[in-house]
Design a protein around this motif. Structure first.
Motif, PDB file in Angstrom:
ATOM      1  N   MET A   1       4.029   6.228   4.111  1.00  0.00           N
ATOM      2  CA  MET A   1       3.393   6.209   2.797  1.00  0.00           C
ATOM      3  C   MET A   1       3.445   7.581   2.143  1.00  0.00           C
ATOM      4  O   MET A   1       3.731   7.705   0.942  1.00  0.00           O
ATOM      5  N   ARG A   2       3.190   8.626   2.925  1.00  0.00           N
ATOM      6  CA  ARG A   2       3.291   9.991   2.382  1.00  0.00           C
ATOM      7  C   ARG A   2       4.696  10.261   1.860  1.00  0.00           C
ATOM      8  O   ARG A   2       4.882  10.829   0.777  1.00  0.00           O
TER       9      ARG A   2
ATOM     10  N   LYS B   1      -4.220  -1.909  10.019  1.00  0.00           N
ATOM     11  CA  LYS B   1      -4.305  -0.536  10.464  1.00  0.00           C
ATOM     12  C   LYS B   1      -3.352   0.333   9.633  1.00  0.00           C
ATOM     13  O   LYS B   1      -2.167   0.006   9.481  1.00  0.00           O
ATOM     14  N   ILE B   2      -3.874   1.427   9.107  1.00  0.00           N
ATOM     15  CA  ILE B   2      -3.085   2.293   8.242  1.00  0.00           C
ATOM     16  C   ILE B   2      -2.324   3.363   9.038  1.00  0.00           C
ATOM     17  O   ILE B   2      -1.238   3.789   8.645  1.00  0.00           O
TER      18      ILE B   2
ATOM     19  N   SER C   1      -1.242  13.784   0.778  1.00  0.00           N
ATOM     20  CA  SER C   1      -2.100  13.428   1.904  1.00  0.00           C
ATOM     21  C   SER C   1      -2.513  11.965   1.790  1.00  0.00           C
ATOM     22  O   SER C   1      -2.855  11.492   0.700  1.00  0.00           O
ATOM     23  N   VAL C   2      -2.465  11.246   2.918  1.00  0.00           N
ATOM     24  CA  VAL C   2      -2.949   9.873   2.984  1.00  0.00           C
ATOM     25  C   VAL C   2      -3.874   9.762   4.185  1.00  0.00           C
ATOM     26  O   VAL C   2      -3.508  10.159   5.297  1.00  0.00           O
ATOM     27  N   LYS C   3      -5.068   9.260   3.961  1.00  0.00           N
ATOM     28  CA  LYS C   3      -6.056   9.098   5.025  1.00  0.00           C
ATOM     29  C   LYS C   3      -6.558   7.654   5.001  1.00  0.00           C
ATOM     30  O   LYS C   3      -6.323   6.932   4.034  1.00  0.00           O
TER      31      LYS C   3
ATOM     32  N   LEU D   1       0.854  -1.197   0.000  1.00  0.00           N
ATOM     33  CA  LEU D   1       0.000   0.000   0.000  1.00  0.00           C
ATOM     34  C   LEU D   1       0.885   1.240   0.000  1.00  0.00           C
ATOM     35  O   LEU D   1       1.766   1.384   0.852  1.00  0.00           O
ATOM     36  N   GLY D   2       0.649   2.130  -0.948  1.00  0.00           N
ATOM     37  CA  GLY D   2       1.415   3.373  -0.998  1.00  0.00           C
ATOM     38  C   GLY D   2       2.903   3.149  -1.139  1.00  0.00           C
ATOM     39  O   GLY D   2       3.711   3.950  -0.670  1.00  0.00           O
TER      40      GLY D   2
END
Length: 388
Positions: A340-341, A332-333, A356-358, A248-249
């Motif tokens: 990741m950002r 959990k992110i 931005s990562v949410k 992810l990312g």
């Protein structure tokens, strides 16, 4: 007539302050040199571009010239601008043009209209330079530091580049001047060889970047030219499958399942890729990287995002902001958000404040709520040159 361009980019630009040589510093998201080269490469009357660089700048030059058409192998410059121009002229001798334009790399706002005037003037006169009338009154200082009467402003001009010549004329002039006193521009070399040099209308926006203040002004100018602000969205989803991590990312995050997909199934980078492609109307990720193509099996999705970023830049665009939302119950992110950002910012060449990562759950509703997979939403905002 066959017209080539010599772009002189061998200087160190010490007056521009600390950092990279000024021709490799960025304004509006592009290096000064790439902006300059793009203008000439896009002009239909230009055949080839001969770069003259410092030997230490080969890697920076390769980055600035990537994917540009008509760029010849750069040659090394000399100790002076005059020596550098001569090196560029000699490099063209094997397949000489009829006309040659000689331009400073640090003038990135040269326009197609000015290039056209330069070519026409060289055809008509053999040697010509762009010039501007003075706006301010010029005064001289006497021995005591007091202002004295200056020259007649009406007869004075400031001189710019591209300076334009018949190739054989300026090559012979430079060869004849080897070992003589260094002159400030190619018009002076032509004059020293006995040629008359004509003036044609320059352009006020065709400024040479010299000081740190020039770069502040240039950044404002570059941003003002990117008046077409566009926002597009992207969406991707992948189901869980066998594995011990999800990507992810750009990060591998430990998890009891993997994500199923032809590539590494990075839903975040896939959604961002589609969002960027949407800003320039370039289709979607499946058109550029078909899942039916075996070469993309297990591929790193950073390649996809980098491709979309490259297309935006080729369109003259600048990425203003990237935003992604991950939708899942697990993993959990939050613990990975900042990493990741940082990774996305590094791929895009952006400050982290523009990424931005949410994350959110779907309150146990739908396939993500049932922990069957992960989805991602993304938005990209870019600035592009305005076109009708």
């Amino acid at each position: 007539m066959r017209t080539d361009v010599i772009v002189v980019a061998a200087g160190r630009g010490q007056r521009a302050g600390e950092g990279l040589p000024k021709q490799f510093r960025e304004i509006g998201g592009q290096s000064v040199l790439r902006r300059t080269l793009t203008q000439f490469a896009a002009h239909p009357a230009i055949r080839r571009i001969q770069l003259v660089i410092h030997p230490d700048d080969e890697e920076l030059c390769a980055l600035a010239t990537r994917d540009l058409a008509g760029i010849l192998t750069p040659v090394a410059g000399g100790a002076t601008r005059q020596a550098s121009v001569r090196a560029g002229l000699e490099a063209l001798a094997g397949d000489p043009p009829d006309l040659v334009l000689i331009h400073d790399a640090a003038r990135p706002f040269v326009s197609a209209e000015l290039i056209g005037r330069a070519i026409a003037a060289a055809q008509e006169h053999g040697a010509a330079v762009p010039a501007l009338a003075l706006v301010d009154t010029v005064k001289a200082l006497d021995a005591e530091g007091r202002l004295a009467t200056g020259p007649d402003r009406a007869r004075l001009r400031t001189v710019q580049t591209p300076q334009s010549f018949r190739y054989a004329l300026i090559l012979a002039a430079h060869r004849a001047h080897v070992g003589a006193a260094d002159l400030t521009d190619d018009a002076a070399v032509a004059e020293a060889a006995g040629h008359a040099v004509a003036a044609f209308q320059g352009a006020a926006e065709n400024v040479k970047l010299t000081t740190p203040e020039d770069f502040v002004t240039a950044e404002r100018t570059a941003l003002a030219s990117l008046a077409d602000v566009r926002t597009a969205t992207g969406f991707d989803v992948h189901a869980f499958g066998p594995g011990d991590h999800v990507t992810l990312g750009g990060l591998k995050i430990p998890h009891e399942f993997g994500l199923s997909g032809h590539s590494d199934a990075d839903v975040v980078l896939h959604a961002l890729t589609d969002a960027l492609l949407g800003t320039i109307g370039a289709g979607d990720i499946g058109q550029h990287f078909p899942p039916s193509d075996p070469q993309w099996k297990g591929a790193d999705s950073e390649l996809f995002l980098a491709h979309a970023i490259g297309l935006v830049r080729e369109a003259g665009g600048r990425i203003a902001h990237l935003d992604a939302t991950v939708i899942c119950e697990a993993p959990k992110i939050g613990p990975h958000r900042e990493a990741m950002r940082e990774r996305i910012a590094a791929i895009a060449g952006l400050p982290i404040g523009r990424v931005s990562v949410k994350a959110t759950t779907s309150e146990r509703l739908g396939f993500t709520g049932r922990r069957e997979g992960i989805a991602a939403l993304a938005a990209a905002t870019v600035r592009l040159p305005w076109t009708d």
